[in-house]
Scaffold this motif. Structure first.
Motif: not given
Length: 174
Positions: A55-76
């Protein structure tokens, strides 16, 4: 469970575009947010921390997006969602005929864990069986020795016994 696969793929695609390809358009941010929003309730039920990261990485208005964090969260949470890495795949770059760097499919760990659990079960069964046989052998040895000791005690006691003398009256003596 199969319904979540395209949503996860879409969220990962837009997270990659925004982070690695520097796509800062509102369209990419909105599409990433929509894909993530579609799957976040289920991810949250599996693991709240993973859902927060996405959510913090992909919400509308997120200041930045860290793909590695998003990928790791999904994989978890794949295992909890009943999804494998091979179901999700990776991001394919048609220009290079390979996966984008860092966007390769993850390795299915669930199968490895399952194999390890199966092997542990076999070890437990074999170990328990051998332990049981060892215990029975020791028990049989103890019974055998106890039985031999009882027999030798009977023989020793028989040798120690003196004949009993009975008082008799001798009629021939006067």
């Amino acid at each position: 469970k199969l319904l979540y696969i395209p949503f996860i793929q879409g969220a990962l695609r837009y997270a990659y575009k925004m982070d690695k390809l520097n796509d800062e358009t509102e369209t990419s941010a909105a599409e990433g947010a929509v894909f993530a929003a579609a799957v976040l309730p289920r991810v949250s039920a599996a693991d709240e921390a993973a859902a927060d990261t996405i959510y913090e990485n992909l919400k509308v208005g997120a200041p930045n997006t860290d793909y590695a964090d998003v990928k790791e969260a999904f994989e978890f949470v794949y295992h909890n969602l009943g999804i494998k890495c091979s179901d999700i795949g990776g991001l394919w770059n048609t220009a290079t005929n390979s996966y984008y760097e860092g966007a390769e499919p993850c390795r299915d760990v669930y199968g490895l864990v399952k194999d390890i659990e199966d092997n542990e079960l076999i070890v437990i069964i074999v170990g328990s069986t051998l332990g049981g046989l060892f215990f029975i052998s020791i028990l049989a040895l103890c019974f055998s020795r106890a039985r031999n000791n009882n027999k030798s005690n009977i023989v020793v006691e028989a040798e120690k016994e003196e004949p009993e003398l009975e008082a008799t009256t001798d009629a021939g003596f006067s």
